[in-house]
Design a protein around this motif. Structure first.
Motif, short mmCIF file in Angstrom:
data_model
loop_
_atom_site.label_atom_id
_atom_site.label_comp_id
_atom_site.label_asym_id
_atom_site.label_seq_id
_atom_site.Cartn_x
_atom_site.Cartn_y
_atom_site.Cartn_z
N LEU A 131 0.83 -1.20 0.00
CA LEU A 131 0.00 0.00 0.00
C LEU A 131 0.86 1.25 0.00
O LEU A 131 0.62 2.19 -0.76
N LEU A 132 1.88 1.29 0.84
CA LEU A 132 2.75 2.47 0.90
C LEU A 132 3.49 2.68 -0.41
O LEU A 132 3.63 3.82 -0.88
N LYS A 133 3.96 1.62 -1.02
CA LYS A 133 4.64 1.73 -2.31
C LYS A 133 3.68 2.23 -3.38
O LYS A 133 4.07 3.03 -4.26
N ALA A 134 2.44 1.78 -3.33
CA ALA A 134 1.45 2.22 -4.31
C ALA A 134 1.13 3.70 -4.15
O ALA A 134 0.96 4.42 -5.13
N SER A 174 -3.75 1.91 -8.02
CA SER A 174 -4.68 0.78 -8.03
C SER A 174 -4.20 -0.33 -8.96
O SER A 174 -4.35 -1.52 -8.65
N ALA A 175 -3.58 0.03 -10.07
CA ALA A 175 -3.10 -0.98 -11.03
C ALA A 175 -2.02 -1.86 -10.42
O ALA A 175 -2.05 -3.08 -10.56
N THR A 176 -1.07 -1.24 -9.72
CA THR A 176 0.01 -2.05 -9.16
C THR A 176 -0.48 -2.91 -8.00
O THR A 176 -0.05 -4.05 -7.82
N LEU A 177 -1.42 -2.40 -7.20
CA LEU A 177 -1.97 -3.18 -6.09
C LEU A 177 -2.79 -4.37 -6.59
O LEU A 177 -2.85 -5.41 -5.92
N MET A 178 -3.41 -4.22 -7.74
CA MET A 178 -4.24 -5.31 -8.26
C MET A 178 -3.44 -6.28 -9.12
O MET A 178 -4.00 -7.20 -9.71
#
Length: 457
Positions: A131-134, A174-178
């Protein structure tokens, strides 16, 4: 229909590949720390904003809309789907002028990026470090999209950078988290290109309601709309950033697309973002810094004969005698002087604009738009001059505004600001728990589930 162009430019592919892998990439420790600060600051703004008119309207609206109960609606007792949660939480995060800003990018990043990242983390089961990286990624990409429009676009009318930047920042987060592949990221970017909107007439909103939607709610919602569609299998244009009739041909006459991938992984824009010490408009921060310093040297309201404020000429009009108290620089300087300080409640109290003592100081105040301050570095400088009834002349120039990259707030200062904002809702103990959780977020397994009990009553 003719032959469909499925070519992908080298730059777009590099951008999509970077976004795809960002949640698993190595990130400097100071960037992770800064991501914690901005995440906490934005969540605190949203919790506080849930009690303001835009936040209340947003909560009622998404509750009536229904939706699969999968994501947190901050300040409420119910869940809804990712798109609706992003809409409501984004509106709350910019329900007033409490949230962060980015001067070079000319936008408020957190109010769109953090709600989008939170919803994506909830539906993907992402951990706290991801989450922090996103969030950090969102600041990188949102800023770069605004800068890629070209310098003339940043300072002219047309599409609002306050809607463009958070949208693409939220898209990347959102793209990287998903866990999207580079191809899916390109599809997601294309859906955001189609939703990119926002005119600068938001400046005429004297209720801060449409503005909350334009800056935070619309951008987070649109980012999650694209994310959930791509996750559901929707395909899109292979490269919406180059080729015929692309994003830049639609929105800019002076585009710099190379800015999108320039120095990715080495230049982290969250380092250049500002957290406001004072819960008021960004151009006012330096003025409150200045008046509080002079007050610490003995200045009081009863001593003032004349007060002259000089602000950058590209910002002064944004806060000049506005009808909303928290973006009226003359009112807030006068209020601070009369009260001996300023807090969230006093800066948002419309009734205080009619306070005779405050109005008396306002009538003695002159605002000057100074072009020299617009180009001065570090940016956002303010000059305050005071003439006292005894003939004394006082002056202070705020060079490095508190909370800006040149004079950043410490972790403790960010935490104290957040607790002050959320304590009326959460109470002292839960406020402290929220701050501790975010500051230790890299150790959290499922970030969304961990945060949820502290984001709702």
């Amino acid at each position: 229909m003719g032959v469909v162009d499925t070519a992908v430019s080298e730059g777009t592919e590099a951008l999509a590949t970077y976004i795809s892998g960002a949640a698993k990439a190595s990130v400097p420790d100071d960037v992770i720390e800064k991501a914690k600060h901005h995440t906490l600051d934005t969540l605190a703004a949203a919790i506080s904003g849930s009690h303001l008119r835009p936040g209340k309207l947003a909560t009622g609206y998404v509750k009536a809309m229904g939706g699969t109960p999968e994501c947190t609606v901050i300040g409420s007792t119910f869940l809804t789907n990712a798109v609706n949660a992003s809409l409501a939480n984004g509106i709350m995060a910019h329900a007033d002028e409490t949230d962060d800003s980015h001067l070079v990018g000319r936008f408020h990043p957190g109010c769109g990026i953090v709600p989008a990242a939170l919803a994506a983390a909830e539906i993907s089961g992402s951990n706290g470090l991801q989450l922090l990286k996103a969030v950090a990624l969102g600041y990188d990409i949102g800023t770069r999209f605004n800068v890629s429009l070209g310098p003339r676009k940043l300072y002219a009318g047309g599409h609002s950078t306050h809607s463009i930047g958070p949208l693409f920042g939220g898209t990347a987060a959102s793209a990287t988290l998903m866990g999207f592949t580079p191809e899916q990221v390109r599809f997601h970017l294309s859906y955001s290109v189609q939703q990119a909107s926002g005119a600068q007439c938001w400046a005429r909103d004297d209720q801060h309601t449409e503005k909350a939607f334009d800056f935070g709610g619309m951008t987070a919602r649109n980012a999650l709309t694209g994310a959930t569609m791509v996750a559901a299998g929707f395909t899109a244009v292979a490269d919406s950033l180059s080729g015929d009739n692309n994003f830049f041909t639609a929105v800019s006459n002076d585009p710099r697309p190379e800015e999108l991938w320039k120095e990715l992984g080495t230049r982290y824009e969250i380092r250049e973002a500002t957290i406001k010490k004072w819960c008021v408009g960004s151009p006012i921060q330096g003025a409150i810094d200045a008046i509080t310093l002079l007050m610490s040297q003995g200045l009081t309201a009863d001593k003032v004969e004349k007060l002259i404020l000089e602000l950058p000429d590209d910002r002064a009009n944004l806060v000049d005698d506005r009808s909303m108290p928290n973006i009226n620089v003359q009112h807030l300087v006068a209020l601070t002087l009369v009260d001996g300080g300023m807090n969230f409640e006093s800066s948002h109290d419309h009734a205080r604009m009619e306070d005779p003592k405050v109005k008396a100081i306002r009538q003695k105040t002159t605002l000057i738009a100074n072009p020299e301050l617009t180009t001065a570095l570090p940016p956002r400088q303010v000059i305050l001059r005071v003439e006292t009834k005894s003939g004394e002349k006082l002056e202070h120039r705020t060079h490095a505004v508190k909370g800006t990259p040149a004079n950043p707030m410490t972790r403790q200062e960010v935490v104290e600001k957040a607790i002050d904002l959320v304590e009326p809702t959460l109470g002292r103990v839960r406020s402290r728990q929220l701050a501790d959780l975010v500051m230790g977020m890299e150790k959290v397994d499922r970030a969304g589930l961990a945060l949820r009990p502290l984001l709702q009553p």
